[in-house]
Design an enzyme around this catalytic site. Structure first.
Site, short mmCIF file in Angstrom:
data_model
loop_
_atom_site.label_atom_id
_atom_site.label_comp_id
_atom_site.label_asym_id
_atom_site.label_seq_id
_atom_site.Cartn_x
_atom_site.Cartn_y
_atom_site.Cartn_z
N GLU A 1 1.46 3.80 2.70
CA GLU A 1 2.62 3.32 3.43
C GLU A 1 3.86 4.07 2.97
OE1 GLU A 1 2.13 -0.83 2.53
OE2 GLU A 1 0.15 -0.77 3.47
N GLU B 1 -4.20 -2.58 4.09
CA GLU B 1 -4.81 -1.99 2.89
C GLU B 1 -6.33 -1.97 2.97
OE1 GLU B 1 -2.01 -3.59 2.84
OE2 GLU B 1 -0.70 -2.26 1.67
N ALA C 1 -0.80 -1.84 -7.27
CA ALA C 1 -2.22 -2.21 -7.37
C ALA C 1 -2.46 -3.60 -6.78
CB ALA C 1 -2.66 -2.17 -8.83
N PHE D 1 -1.50 -4.66 -4.07
CA PHE D 1 -1.68 -4.61 -2.61
C PHE D 1 -3.12 -4.37 -2.19
CE2 PHE D 1 2.95 -2.90 -2.16
CZ PHE D 1 3.44 -4.11 -2.64
N ILE D 2 -3.88 -3.71 -3.06
CA ILE D 2 -5.25 -3.42 -2.61
C ILE D 2 -6.23 -4.52 -2.98
CG2 ILE D 2 -5.24 -0.92 -2.28
CD1 ILE D 2 -6.37 -0.81 -5.19
N HIS E 1 3.83 -7.77 -7.84
CA HIS E 1 4.13 -6.35 -8.07
C HIS E 1 4.00 -5.99 -9.55
CE1 HIS E 1 5.96 -7.36 -4.21
NE2 HIS E 1 5.94 -6.08 -3.90
#
Ligand SMILES: Cc1ncc(C[n+]2csc(CCOP(=O)(O)OP(=O)(O)O)c2C)c(N)n1
Ligand SMILES: [Mg+2]
Lengths: 443, 672
Positions: free
Chosen positions: B376, B407, B431, B433-434, B476
């Site tokens: 992104e 993702e 990390a 986000f996945i 985050h």
């Protein structure tokens, strides 16, 4: 050829199910795609399809409705017209052989060797019956509680780091005497090194001896020594040992042995005194089988065979290999076997199997000039015979004093298992055999 | 446009379709029988009743076109050209099977003919086919990628994400939904708000079709057009084939708790094979003798396949861990340089951690045209953390591909791309986000090399930030490396310096295993010396960041820097600390740690993330195993607090090991 009808697996992990019913009658024609029988799996009862065609044949002894059946088990056959069914129902598929030797990892096997625990006798509590180190220790304690307690006692209350323990071993420092400086008093590497440098500090010009005189030696304790120590102290602590002494006239024995020797040209294979005694003892045990009883799990177990362990002195220590099935062996075979085992013992080549399973032990110190002694029971056996030197003595025979050969026998038995009477009766039988050995040795 | 209607059908095509369907049917019947007899050790989902679909679609495919399929995949494998004996042997668990006994019914691989795998997980095949399509764009070929999936897959996010990506990137893919009206026992009518799948395509802007899945000729016609379209670069097509499986969901399962015997019997009369046969005879296209001959010939083939399977050997147990990782790693393209020669240089070039990674990526992208980056804002924008700054201008939108926020979709796509000849770099920013893509990572990306017996490689680099700091709060701040290191198949890299970041990134871009490249966000601006020359750092080589004698500290990422600072100050107090940076969590270099503990006798692991089942737990266990006699004190661990990461600075500070805590831990350990 007859097509077998077997129990299929329904679902992911079914191993057995319940046979419901046949959906066809014996003798009825089955075509591929027909539903053949009902089987109850993990979830529900299900109709099972036939992929083959033929005439249904249900042998005698086939599962009945409601029977539990194993996946893969034979239920019946589909036959071609005019085909006769196979003679009989083969046995169910046996579950994979389970009578395997105990499963245990290398570290555990090593431990078992050190603690002299027979893995075959240990009940594993790990996955798949795997024997763990804890199981072995437990078994060792059960075998020899005193010894185990003893070894625990020594270090009780003392903490030492593994590294310090290793360094202590390397520097030959007895750490049980050291005060640790770690948190909670743990002995640390630095404590061992400090102790070592104190010991080796120059004192009167000597190095390395410390408080010890310089002709003293400290030998590492070999695993065999440890095992012997444990077994001996266990036997001493656990059994109620009583020793009976008797002197036996061995003149005929000596004569007989002299004849064997004279008749043979080579030394090879001439039965020795010990061989003859082993054979006679085994025969006497045959008459008094209870003397072989062993204290096992709250019951007295009486071995059906006679396997005699013989004490052999080696450089490494005392070993007791086992001569199996003594009554079945001729004297000459016995002699060969004894020699073989003694050689292997001295070469350090005995296998665990060769040292296991004895039902009675004979320890002969005659060669060392010993007249009589009190042998210690070889657990889990309950009796042991000590044999002394054969010597000439003046003996009163009738009215005269004659020179006779005499050997002293010392029978130690576990009074928990036997009383004095039976033990004495065994000894009496053995005495008779030794005094008139010939008739007992013909086969 | 030319189309193959039922009337124009030529004899060759007709017999070819008939043969493919016969092979599938007869092979499945053999397998059902073998299952009943215990020859098949696990699950077995047959394709009986649905043979028309795979046969019609695969008849258009070349060997280098790729197929990704599902748990019901025997038919796809056979139609794509897998010899029946390899399929049968696989289900019998033999080493001659198509997956050498590693897969069974649901994991069939034969990449040599474009059979890229069936999957025990419903729906990822859609994303992987998109990845295949993306590869063919990067490789500039006219290959196509096909996904076969059931109606069960279309209510899964992968369907949505996949169709959308296929559409916006105009991917050469064919998405074939085999709507057999049930997902296991759940009717499609229950689980979908609308009764058809084909028309969903319109929502994504691609063509969609709703076909009679038992009409092989119709499917043949429509699939042919869709594949031609894809080859011409005009993009993806969704084809729904309405069909019915006439055997139970899986062999051994009951079938009549959710549908009736009559339903099944009725559908059996619509058998696609019989239907084609009737048609061919009626129209006089092929004679009965010819069709019978095909049937007989197939019967012999299947009988032989069964014999072959039964006679084949089981794989040897020693081979069990082969192919977890690539067996013949590509040689490094740059010299190996595991130690920074400039570590103590004073006038050497210094760049930041993020610049070092950028340098590695741009050097490798220049060299290898098959590398592409997805993420992104990694296109024109150059990445949230400047990871791709300026590369878009050099390499354009296909190699620097901005993604929608999907993702799972683009990670799954990356897996498929890596399987088909390109080298994706997935830049996932954080990390956290996945986590939506963990199934793709763990079930697909990490396992494909093994499942395919090493015949498919997985050269994919997945990078992004980890770590706690600056009130990023819990979505985050995750670290996650223990998670990935737990699974066989991954390389997990966690660099702490610019030198390491560059060398390890270059290694990752030349390695055929999937690499999780996790960059601590608090280190991105840290500067350090980096040689001018290109170099690679091997995986599984720890570095001794500082030598010492009294205690060993193993740390990672930011904790390396904290531990070094503490070590420096303790040196003044006469405590000599050795600091070890494993750099890669998988593989983990325990030798270096063991050697250090042999020297010091004391071990502390400082790790920012949670303690349970962590790096510290692993290192401690290995040291306790292999260096028990070296330990002069208990092994100690210092970990982040076992809590999600809080926002407020006072709380955030309380979850990360501080310098004071490290100092105290070392002092206590020395006094143990
Ligand atoms: C992600 C996932 N969830 C659940 C399952 C269990 N499962 C295996 S097959 C299946 C049904 C799939 O139905 P469908 O996609 O329609 O394929 P069909 O079996 O009908 O061919 C399910 C739920 C799975 N394999 N993967
Ligand atoms: Mg379905």
């Amino acid at each position: 050829m007859a097509i077998e009808i077997v129990v299929p697996r329904l679902g992911w992990s079914m191993e057995e199910g319940i046979f419901g019913e046949w959906l066809k009658q014996p003798g009825e024609e089955v075509v591929p795609g027909d539903m053949l029988f009902v089987l109850e799996g993990e979830k529900a009862a299900q109709e099972v399809e036939s992929f083959d065609g033929g005439v249904l044949s249900i042998p005698a002894g086939a599962p009945q409705p409601g029977d539990t059946v194993q996946v893969g088990q034979l239920l019946g056959y589909l036959l071609a017209a005019d085909e006769t069914p196979p003679a009989e129902l083969p046995a169910r598929p046996a579950a994979a052989a389970t009578a395997e030797p105990a499963v245990a990892g290398p570290a555990v096997r090593q431990l078992a060797r050190e603690l002299n625990v027979d893995l075959g006798q240990v009940c594993g509590t790990g996955g798949g019956g795997r024997v763990s180190a804890a199981d072995v220790r437990l078994a060792a304690e059960e075998n020899e509680p005193a010894a185990a307690a003893l070894s625990r006692d020594k270090s009780r209350g003392k903490a030492i780091s593994p590294r310090a323990r290793r360094v202590a071993r390397e520097l030959e420092i007895d750490w049980t005497e050291i005060v640790g400086t770690g948190r909670t008093g743990r002995i640390r590497e630095s404590d061992i090194r400090a102790a070592a440098s104190q010991l080796s500090a120059p004192r009167g010009g000597q190095r390395g001896g410390g408080q010890r005189a310089d002709h003293d030696r400290s030998n590492r304790i070999s695993p065999l020594r440890k095992t012997i120590a444990q077994r001996m102290s266990a036997a001493a602590a656990e059994t109620a040992a009583v020793t009976l002494h008797t002197e036996v006239d061995a003149t005929n024995l000596v004569n007989l042995r002299g004849q064997f020797r004279a008749a043979s040209d080579a030394q090879e294979g001439v039965p020795g005194y010990n061989d003859i005694l082993v054979k006679l003892t085994a025969l006497a045990l045959g008459r008094h089988p209870d003397l072989q009883s062993q204290w096992r799990e709250g019951a007295l177990w009486v071995p059906g065979d006679v396997h005699i362990a013989i004490g052999i002195d080696t450089d490494q220590g005392l070993l007791a290999p086992v001569i199996r099935d003594v009554p079945a062996r001729s004297l000459r075979q016995l002699a060969v076997e004894t020699r073989r085992l003694a050689e292997r013992a001295r070469a350090g080549a005995l296998t665990v199997d060769e040292m296991q399973g004895g039902t009675f032990t004979i320890s002969n110190l005659g060669n060392y000039g010993v007249d009589a002694f009190t042998p210690i029971i070889n657990l889990p056996q309950s009796a042991i015979l000590g044999v002394g030197r054969i010597r000439q003595l003046p003996v009163v025979v009738g009215e005269q004093v004659l020179p006779r050969f005499v050997v002293s026998l010392s029978l130690t038995f576990d009074h928990r298992v036997h009383d004095g009477g039976p033990a004495a009766r065994f000894l009496h039988t053995l005495r008779e055999f030794i005094e008139q050995p010939g008739p007992w040795l013909i086969d | 446009m030319a189309s193959t209607t039922e009337r124009q059908l030529d004899k060759t095509t007709a017999t070819d379709l008939y043969r493919r369907m016969q092979v599938i049917r007869q092979c499945e019947e053999q397998l059902a029988k073998s299952h009943q007899r215990g020859l098949i050790h696990g699950a077995c989902h047959t394709y009986v009743g649905e043979e028309a679909i795979a046969s019609a679609v695969c008849a258009h495919l070349n060997a280098d076109d790729v197929v990704f399929s599902t748990h019901r995949g025997h038919g796809h494998a056979l139609a794509k050209g897998m010899p029946p004996r390899e399929l049968v042997a696989e289900l019998y668990g033999r080493e001659t099977g198509c997956s050498q006994g590693r897969g069974g019914s649901m994991h069939l691989f034969k990449p040599e003919i474009g059979m890229m795998g069936t999957s025990g997980i419903v729906a990822p095949c859609i994303l992987q086919a998109c990845g295949g399509g993306y590869s063919f764009k990067i490789l500039k070929t006219d290959q196509v990628a096909v996904a076969f999936f059931g109606d069960g897959a279309v209510n899964n996010g992968a369907f949505h994400e996949g169709l959308n990506m296929a559409s916006i990137w105009n991917l050469p893919v064919l998405l074939v939904c085999e709507n057999n009206q049930f997902a296991t026992e759940v009717p499609f009518a229950y689980s979908s708000g609308i009764p058809d799948v084909g028309r969903r395509a319109a929502n994504y802007g691609i063509p969609g079709h709703e076909l009679d899945g038992n009409n092989v000729l119709k499917i043949y016609e429509v699939a042919g057009q869709a594949i031609e379209r894809a080859r011409r670069g005009e993009g993806a097509t969704l084809i729904e084939c309405k069909t019915y499986r006439t055997r139970a969901h899986a062999e051994g399962m009951g079938d009549f708790s959710y549908r009736t015997r009559d339903d099944v019997a009725e559908w059996k009369t619509r058998c696609p094979i019989q239907r084609l046969r009737d048609h061919l005879l009626q129209e006089g296209i092929v004679g009965a003798d010819d069709l019978d001959a095909i049937e007989a010939e197939v019967r012999e083939t299947i009988a032989e396949a069964h014999r072959f399977g039964e006679e084949s050997a089981y794989p040897s147990a020693e081979s069990v861990t082969r192919h977890v990782y690539c067996e013949q790693p590509a040689p490094p393209r740059s010299p190996i340089l595991n130690q920074n020669p400039l570590a103590t240089a004073t006038d050497a070039r210094e760049i930041s951690y993020v610049e070092a990674g950028h340098e590695a990526l741009s050097e490798e992208m220049r060299r290898n045209p098959h590398i592409f980056v997805m993420g992104e804002g990694i296109g024109k924008r150059g990445g949230n953390f400047n990871t791709t700054m300026g590369l878009y201008d050099l390499y354009g939108p296909e190699r620097l591909c901005d993604t929608p926020i999907c993702e799972r979709g683009f990670v799954g796509l990356g897996g498929g791309a890596a399987m088909t000849g390109s080298r994706p770099v997935i830049d996932f920013m954080f990390a956290d986000f996945i986590m939506d893509a963990v199934g793709e990572l763990v079930n697909q990306i990490a396992k494909i090399q093994y499942m395919s017996s090493g015949r498919i490689k997985m050269p994919i680099l997945l990078r992004g930030c980890i770590g706690i700091g600056h009130s990023a709060a819990t979505h985050h701040s995750g670290n996650y490396y223990p998670l990935y290191a737990h699974f066989p198949g991954f390389r997990v890299v966690v660099p702490s310096t610019p030198f390491d970041a560059k060398g390890l990134m270059k290694r990752a871009l030349n390695c055929d295993d999937p690499v999780m490249f996790l960059e601590h966000r608090e280190l991105l601006q840290v500067k350090g010396t980096v040689p001018d020359e290109e170099y690679e750092i091997e995986f599984g080589k720890a570095v001794i960041a500082r030598e010492g004698t009294a205690v060993t500290v193993v740390a990672l990422a930011r904790m390396i820097h904290e531990s070094l600072a503490v070590a420096e100050s303790l040196a003044g107090e006469g405590i000599s600390v050795e600091v070890i940076d494993p750099r890669t969590v998988s593989p983990l270099d325990t030798d270096t740690v063991l050697q250090s503990v042999h020297k010091t006798g004391r071990l502390l692991i400082v790790d920012e993330t949670f303690g349970p089942y962590s790096l510290g737990a692993e290192v401690a266990a290995r040291v306790a195993d292999d260096a028990f006699d070296d330990l002069d004190a208990p092994i100690r661990r210092l970990n982040g607090a076992f809590t999600p990461t809080p926002y407020s600075p006072t709380l955030e500070q309380a979850v990360v090991p501080t310098r004071e805590a490290i100092r105290e831990a070392i002092q206590t350990l020395v006094a143990e």
